[in-house]
Design a protein around this motif. Structure first.
Motif, PDB file in Angstrom:
ATOM      1  N   LEU A 126     -19.319  -1.914  -4.208  1.00 23.80           N
ATOM      2  CA  LEU A 126     -19.209  -1.414  -5.578  1.00 23.80           C
ATOM      3  C   LEU A 126     -19.806  -2.413  -6.570  1.00 23.80           C
ATOM      4  N   ALA A 127     -19.621  -3.704  -6.298  1.00 21.65           N
ATOM      5  CA  ALA A 127     -20.180  -4.739  -7.177  1.00 21.65           C
ATOM      6  C   ALA A 127     -21.703  -4.740  -7.126  1.00 21.65           C
ATOM      7  N   ARG A 128     -22.273  -4.238  -6.026  1.00 24.51           N
ATOM      8  CA  ARG A 128     -23.728  -4.152  -5.923  1.00 24.51           C
ATOM      9  C   ARG A 128     -24.287  -2.969  -6.700  1.00 24.51           C
TER      10      ARG A 128
ATOM     11  N   GLY B 122      -8.244  -1.850  -8.560  1.00 23.18           N
ATOM     12  CA  GLY B 122      -8.689  -1.237  -9.802  1.00 23.18           C
ATOM     13  C   GLY B 122      -9.969  -0.441  -9.644  1.00 23.18           C
ATOM     14  N   CYS B 123     -10.333  -0.160  -8.402  1.00 24.98           N
ATOM     15  CA  CYS B 123     -11.537   0.631  -8.142  1.00 24.98           C
ATOM     16  C   CYS B 123     -11.158   2.103  -8.007  1.00 24.98           C
TER      17      CYS B 123
ATOM     18  N   GLY C  21      -6.010   0.227  -0.927  1.00 28.16           N
ATOM     19  CA  GLY C  21      -6.508  -1.089  -1.296  1.00 28.16           C
ATOM     20  C   GLY C  21      -7.474  -1.036  -2.466  1.00 28.16           C
ATOM     21  N   LEU C  22      -8.330  -0.025  -2.480  1.00 22.81           N
ATOM     22  CA  LEU C  22      -9.267   0.125  -3.590  1.00 22.81           C
ATOM     23  C   LEU C  22      -8.524   0.387  -4.899  1.00 22.81           C
TER      24      LEU C  22
ATOM     25  N   SER D  75       0.806  -1.225   0.000  1.00 20.22           N
ATOM     26  CA  SER D  75       0.000   0.000   0.000  1.00 20.22           C
ATOM     27  C   SER D  75       0.837   1.271   0.000  1.00 20.22           C
ATOM     28  N   ALA D  76       2.115   1.168   0.408  1.00 22.17           N
ATOM     29  CA  ALA D  76       2.958   2.365   0.405  1.00 22.17           C
ATOM     30  C   ALA D  76       3.125   2.921  -1.001  1.00 22.17           C
ATOM     31  N   ALA D  77       3.071   2.043  -1.991  1.00 21.71           N
ATOM     32  CA  ALA D  77       3.206   2.487  -3.380  1.00 21.71           C
ATOM     33  C   ALA D  77       1.897   3.029  -3.940  1.00 21.71           C
ATOM     34  N   LEU D  78       0.844   2.977  -3.092  1.00 23.24           N
ATOM     35  CA  LEU D  78      -0.491   3.373  -3.575  1.00 23.24           C
ATOM     36  C   LEU D  78      -1.091   4.507  -2.748  1.00 23.24           C
TER      37      LEU D  78
END
Length: 361
Positions: free
Chosen positions: A175-177, A205-206, A200-201, A143-146
């Motif tokens: 999101l899928a809902r 790819g969200c 994480g999202l 996650s540090a890279a994101l």
């Protein structure tokens, strides 16, 4: 826009506390504010019922009736299984919230997410996309890279998914809902989790901007000149202990008039008259005042015109305070600027009724 608004989400091993109540009122008002703008809003409660030492210990305390809350749940549960116990807690929590005028459209179980295999699928997908690494016997999200401060564990050293793993699964499921926007109201001690959740999202790819997070600061309750630090159940005072000393309308107003991200002090020794004054503004006879008619008309029209921007500000800031401020200003205008035309007065009455409905007063 289709919105999932998640709030309260109290742990299933205790009553609804006054802190939970603040989040409940803020979330309820925001749901009404977004619905007023034409959005489809689902009010959701995320139940943190994943198996673990905390719930195991709670089940044991219920079996032993080790404290007042455990004893009350033991008497109301239909059986002795953990499922029976948690169901009884949910009924108890829902009843407390209903007294405050707060209800939910759906309850999502963390335990069910784990049983569904969706958490395992999330870990597989993140690993396949190159966003995880094994280190020190644990699986880490890179996650540090994101955008996060550091990498975060997804699988613990001793095995088992971390809370972040199940939480990311929950957000992906939302999101899928088909929700376009996710709004989470968290206790302000969870503020550090915002960056890792968005990271994480992104890894999934969200669109991280689809998630909005509002933080709810602590509440202090004063009664008889003293702070109520604990209640009957040995924790923060429960909502069911506080309500008999005030009214749902007063409590809703107190929470509405303050910025939710700011710590709040509520003094039960000094009841607020605001709800009664707002309602009285709709009933007060239209007596002649000394103001010139054009001044009254201008003042009242200005108060009416301020309603729409106030609602928009509430949606932008995730705060009910602009709604409360607009209602106060409009009620004041109605009770002082009463030489305005009947058409303007009728418009002001309609606007104030709408604000009161949003505030739940």
């Amino acid at each position: 826009m289709k919105i999932c608004l998640e709030y309260v989400s109290a742990n299933p091993n205790g009553p609804i506390t006054i802190q939970h109540a603040r989040a409940a009122v803020v979330g309820d008002i925001l749901a009404r504010v977004f619905a007023e703008a034409g959005h489809s809003v689902t009010r959701e409660f995320y139940v943190n019922d994943a198996p673990g030492t905390t719930l195991t210990a709670f089940a044991r305390s219920v079996a032993a009736e080790a404290d007042p809350f455990a004893a009350e749940i033991a008497r109301s549960a239909r059986g002795a299984t953990l499922s029976d116990i948690l169901a009884a807690v949910r009924v108890r929590q829902s009843a407390s919230l209903a007294e405050l005028g707060v209800t939910f459209d759906s309850f999502i179980s963390e335990a069910e997410l784990l049983r569904s295999g969706e958490v395992d699928k999330l870990l597989t997908d993140l690993t396949a996309a190159g966003h995880t690494t094994w280190r020190g016997g644990a699986l880490w999200l890179k996650s540090a890279a994101l955008g996060d401060e550091q990498d975060r564990p997804l699988v613990r050293t001793l095995g088992g998914a971390s809370y972040l793993a199940s939480d990311l699964t929950y957000h992906r499921q939302k999101l899928a809902r088909g929700f376009d926007q996710l709004i989470d109201l968290w206790s302000d001690d969870h503020g550090a989790y915002a960056a890792r959740t968005r990271a994480g999202l992104r890894a999934l790819g969200c669109a991280a901007e689809a998630l909005r997070i509002g933080l709810i600061a602590p509440v202090r309750i004063l009664k008889d000149g003293q702070e109520r630090r604990v209640g009957r159940y040995g924790a923060s005072p429960a909502l069911e202990e506080i309500l008999p000393q005030t009214t749902p309308q007063q409590l809703r107003w107190w929470f509405a008039e303050a910025d939710p991200s700011t710590p709040q002090v509520i003094n039960l020794d000094v009841p607020t008259q605001a709800p009664a004054q707002l309602l009285a503004a709709l009933e007060r006879p239209l007596e002649k005042q000394k103001q010139e008619e054009d001044e009254a008309e201008t003042a009242l029209r200005a108060a009416c015109a301020a309603v729409a921007p106030a609602l928009e500000k509430a949606r932008e800031t995730l705060s009910p305070r602009p709604v409360a401020d607009a209602a106060t200003a409009l009620a004041r205008a109605l009770t002082t600027c009463i030489t305005a035309s009947p058409t303007t007065i009728e418009e002001a009455h309609a606007a104030l009724k709408k604000l009161l409905a949003i505030l739940g007063i």
